[in-house]
Write a protein that holds these residues in place. Structure first.
Motif, short mmCIF file in Angstrom:
data_model
loop_
_atom_site.label_atom_id
_atom_site.label_comp_id
_atom_site.label_asym_id
_atom_site.label_seq_id
_atom_site.Cartn_x
_atom_site.Cartn_y
_atom_site.Cartn_z
N VAL A 342 1.08 -1.40 -0.03
CA VAL A 342 0.17 0.10 -0.02
C VAL A 342 0.85 1.22 0.12
N LEU A 343 1.92 1.40 0.84
CA LEU A 343 2.76 2.43 1.09
C LEU A 343 3.40 2.61 -0.38
N TRP A 344 4.18 1.74 -0.73
CA TRP A 344 5.20 2.07 -2.07
C TRP A 344 4.26 2.17 -3.27
N ILE A 345 3.43 1.44 -3.46
CA ILE A 345 2.41 1.60 -4.57
C ILE A 345 1.85 2.96 -4.64
N SER A 346 1.15 3.53 -3.44
CA SER A 346 0.56 4.71 -3.31
C SER A 346 1.57 5.73 -3.74
N ALA A 347 2.83 5.60 -3.29
CA ALA A 347 3.67 6.76 -3.56
C ALA A 347 4.16 6.71 -5.04
N VAL A 348 4.71 5.69 -5.46
CA VAL A 348 4.97 5.61 -7.05
C VAL A 348 3.70 6.07 -7.78
N ALA A 349 2.41 5.53 -7.61
CA ALA A 349 1.36 5.92 -8.37
C ALA A 349 1.03 7.49 -8.18
N LEU A 352 2.83 9.84 -10.54
CA LEU A 352 2.64 9.72 -11.63
C LEU A 352 1.35 10.18 -12.09
N ILE A 353 0.27 10.02 -11.19
CA ILE A 353 -1.15 10.11 -11.45
C ILE A 353 -1.74 11.01 -10.36
N ASP A 354 -2.82 11.59 -10.62
CA ASP A 354 -3.50 12.49 -9.67
C ASP A 354 -3.88 11.74 -8.51
N ASN A 355 -3.38 12.10 -7.09
CA ASN A 355 -3.49 10.95 -5.92
C ASN A 355 -5.04 11.07 -5.40
N ILE A 356 -5.91 11.90 -5.90
CA ILE A 356 -7.30 11.98 -5.49
C ILE A 356 -7.84 10.83 -6.04
N PRO A 357 -8.17 10.62 -7.43
CA PRO A 357 -8.76 9.25 -7.84
C PRO A 357 -7.93 8.29 -7.20
N PHE A 358 -6.60 8.08 -7.05
CA PHE A 358 -6.13 6.74 -6.59
C PHE A 358 -6.53 6.41 -5.31
N VAL A 359 -6.71 7.53 -4.46
CA VAL A 359 -6.98 7.31 -2.95
C VAL A 359 -8.41 7.07 -3.03
N ASN A 395 5.58 14.40 -4.15
CA ASN A 395 6.92 14.97 -4.50
C ASN A 395 7.66 14.26 -5.71
N GLY A 396 7.11 13.21 -5.86
CA GLY A 396 7.94 12.44 -7.15
C GLY A 396 8.30 13.05 -8.43
N SER A 397 7.39 13.91 -8.87
CA SER A 397 7.39 14.51 -10.15
C SER A 397 6.66 15.74 -10.02
N LEU A 398 6.78 16.67 -11.12
CA LEU A 398 6.20 17.93 -11.30
C LEU A 398 4.43 17.72 -11.30
N GLU A 422 14.61 17.54 -14.92
CA GLU A 422 15.21 18.18 -14.02
C GLU A 422 14.85 17.97 -12.56
N PHE A 423 13.32 18.43 -12.45
CA PHE A 423 12.78 18.35 -11.21
C PHE A 423 12.90 16.82 -10.73
N MET A 424 12.51 15.83 -11.59
CA MET A 424 12.26 14.63 -11.28
C MET A 424 13.42 13.98 -11.00
N LYS A 425 14.67 14.34 -11.43
CA LYS A 425 15.77 13.81 -11.24
C LYS A 425 16.36 14.18 -9.67
N HIS A 426 15.98 15.30 -9.20
CA HIS A 426 16.09 15.70 -7.75
C HIS A 426 15.07 15.23 -7.08
N ALA A 427 14.03 15.31 -7.48
CA ALA A 427 12.84 14.95 -6.29
C ALA A 427 12.58 13.38 -6.04
N PHE A 428 12.54 12.58 -7.34
CA PHE A 428 12.11 11.23 -7.17
C PHE A 428 13.09 10.53 -6.13
N LEU A 429 14.10 10.78 -6.08
CA LEU A 429 14.93 9.96 -5.34
C LEU A 429 14.66 10.34 -3.57
#
Lengths: 448, 155
Positions: A342-349, A352-359, A395-398, A422-429
């Motif tokens: 739940v934790l990791w899939i939620s974070a990666v999803a 990349l996608i809008d977290n509101i419909p995902f949640v 925070n993982g992507s723009l 550039e943002f993703m390179k810094h932020a995803f990690l």
């Protein structure tokens, strides 16, 4: 597959209700991601299709709308719409830059702290909407590149928003669905947030901190700012602070009085609307009221309404219960593995996608796991995993959160575009690091 | 009537590699708000105006409206620093696209071009190799029309 779908009546063209509902959900998700149409319109269209297609009756659709979430969001939007007219955001941002006497790294830290704290108690989008332009002014005066400051601000808004029930829409949805109070969020999520925030700042220092320099003259310029001039309406500011204190106090004790957060937020909004124009003629009161209502983000509100109905439709067909069963089969019914998933899939999803419909989709799925893990009470760590994953994942992507895109828009217009990669390179990690810390926290606190 | 008949010849100009600060001093002393920018061989490269300089001094985040009012900012300090930075740059970093017309362009066409590009003080008259031959302002055209109307010149 799970039990036969329990839909209300005949489904259009004799279609399988499960595939129709899932088809609508996926189609709406896909078109929302294309960002070619207004997302509220799409969600309402999907909701209409659920009813017209025969998956849900209108009564079932209305019953599926979480009015606690809607009320809480609307109430806080009204309070924020009035508060932002006072200039308090700008005041605090400038004051914080002066507290550290314009030292570039100190300014970055202070503006990040301000953003995180505001984001915890007000919505992230409003916070960055008001703090980011002042940040551009401050970095301009300092003569430093604004990117590290805006980057830190994006991360701070999502990290701060994770700490409280009202900080981020996913938390509002989770709190309402799982009956978790403001205090529950403070007691369970807030303790890990300072650590994640400090680690993020340390990483930002390593990435940018050593390159931040400003001349004495530039720092003097910061000290010449007059933050008192930022306050546009001191009387209204006092009223806003009074109501905000009442609302936040109300949130913390609401559970003891069997009150829902929506009641507190809507009552606070009504009180502030009353106080805002106290003593003015009715025509001016009406004018002010209409102005504030126009500032409420109705697109977001109706997006939620449509989404709740769509997810209710999918839930009614048994598809979400089936998905929950498959997830449990994959994790072998092991609670630790399910929490990690739940934790990791939620974070990666969420990156990349809008977290509101995902949640919105994950909530009924987690509810369906209750029998396996011994009831609703046992699910609580999963709710925290979902909240941490969905909020920090932004925070993982723009495109991970609305606040990110708002800041990127300001940067673009100011002539300092934030590049997606550039943002993703810094932020995803950094996002992955925050999730790893969250995982350790969840393990030590609830599983060890 | 053609452009070359009414254009002002040998106008003041700036070289593309001159410093903005020096050009501005010259513009102010000559009471000019715009100068053609030329490269070697009198080729037109652009124009520099008080507006183009100002638009580089006022920050974009204010011009765009993202930061609506800034009564709390030390404006003079900020603008002074931006001016100092800009003054050291070359004209090519500040110049804007010119409004050019050809020597044999009609008066009506020059007038229409000036109306369409409202912020340009005057049009640059160029030959076939984009070399500056003269300038025509709206005032020059109006002066000519007035003289015609008063019968001082033959049509």
């Amino acid at each position: 597959m799970h039990d036969a779908p329990h839909v209300a009546g005949a489904v259009i063209f004799g279609l399988d209700p499960l595939w129709l509902a899932v088809g609508i959900l996926l189609a709406i998700y896909a078109v929302v991601m294309l960002e070619k149409f207004n997302r509220a319109v799409l969600a309402l269209l999907g909701a209409g299709m659920m009813i017209l297609g025969g998956v849900l009756t209108q009564q079932q659709a209305v019953a599926g709308i979480d009015f606690n979430t809607i009320g809480l969001l609307t109430g806080m939007m009204v309070i924020v719409a009035i508060s932002q007219k006072t200039g308090m955001f700008q005041y605090v941002a400038i004051r914080s830059a002066k507290v550290v006497r314009g030292r570039p790294w100190g300014v970055l830290v202070m503006l990040s702290v301000v953003t995180a704290v505001f984001s915890a108690f007000l919505d992230n989008v409003t916070t960055v909407l008001l703090v980011a332009p002042v940040t551009l002014l401050i970095t301009d005066a300092l003569g430093v590149r604004p990117y590290p400051y805006l980057f830190a601000q994006i991360l701070a808004s999502n990290i701060g928003g994770t700490a409280t029930l009202i900080g981020d829409p996913p938390n509002i949805m989770i709190g309402s669905a799982a009956h978790l109070s403001f205090y529950d969020f403070l007691a369970n999520l807030a303790p890990i947030i300072p650590l994640i925030f400090l680690m993020t700042l340390a990483a930002i220092w390593l990435m940018f901190g050593r390159d931040l320099h400003a001349s004495e003259e530039s720092r003097d310029l910061i000290m010449q700012f007059n933050e008192r001039e930022a306050i546009k309406d001191a009387t209204l500011l006092k009223k806003c602070l009074f109501v905000l204190a009442l609302v936040i106090g109300g949130f913390t004790v609401a559970h003891d009085f069997h009150l829902e957060p929506a009641t507190i937020a809507m009552s606070g909004a009504a009180l502030l609307l009353l106080l805002q124009t106290w003593g003015q003629p009715l025509s001016e009161k009406d004018h002010a009221y209409e102005g504030i209502m126009a500032e409420v983000e109705w697109t977001t509100i109706f997006f939620f309404v449509g989404l709740f109905i769509i997810v209710t439709g999918v839930e009614h067909t048994g598809a979400i219960a089936w998905l929950a069963e498959r997830t449990l089969a994959l994790t072998g019914g092991d609670f630790n593995a399910t929490l990690a998933a739940v934790l990791w899939i939620s974070a990666v999803a969420s990156a990349l996608i809008d977290n509101i419909p995902f949640v919105a989709t994950m909530i009924p799925m987690i509810h369906n796991m209750a029998p396996t893990f011994g009831g609703e009470a046992a699910l609580v760590p999963l709710w925290w995993a979902l909240a941490l994953g969905a909020c920090l994942g932004g925070n993982g992507s723009l495109i991970g959160a609305s606040a990110n895109l708002i800041v990127a828009g300001f940067a673009q217009r100011a002539g300092y575009p934030i590049r997606f990669l550039e943002f993703m390179k810094h932020a995803f990690l950094l996002m992955l690091l925050s999730i790893a810390v969250s995982h350790v926290y969840l393990y030590l606190r609830y599983l060890a | 009537m053609h452009a070359h008949k009414i254009m002002v010849r040998n106008p003041e100009s700036a070289h593309i590699d001159e410093q903005v600060g020096k050009v501005l001093v010259r513009m102010r002393s000559l009471k000019l708000r715009m100068l053609p920018v030329l490269s070697d061989g009198n080729h037109v490269e652009g124009v520099i105006s008080t507006y183009s300089v100002m638009s580089h001094i006022v920050p974009n985040y204010i011009v765009s409206g993202d930061l609506e009012s800034v009564p709390y900012a030390p404006d003079l300090g900020l603008l002074r620093r931006h001016y100092r930075e800009l003054a050291g740059k070359t004209v090519r970093e500040v110049m804007e696209k010119p409004l050019c017309v050809h020597l044999d362009e009609s008066l009506l066409s020059v007038a229409a071009a000036l109306c369409s590009f409202g912020k340009h003080e005057y049009a640059l008259v160029v030959d076939g190799d984009s070399r500056l031959m003269g300038v025509i302002s709206a005032g020059d055209i109006l002066d000519r029309l007035r003289l015609h109307a008063e019968g001082e010149l033959d049509a």
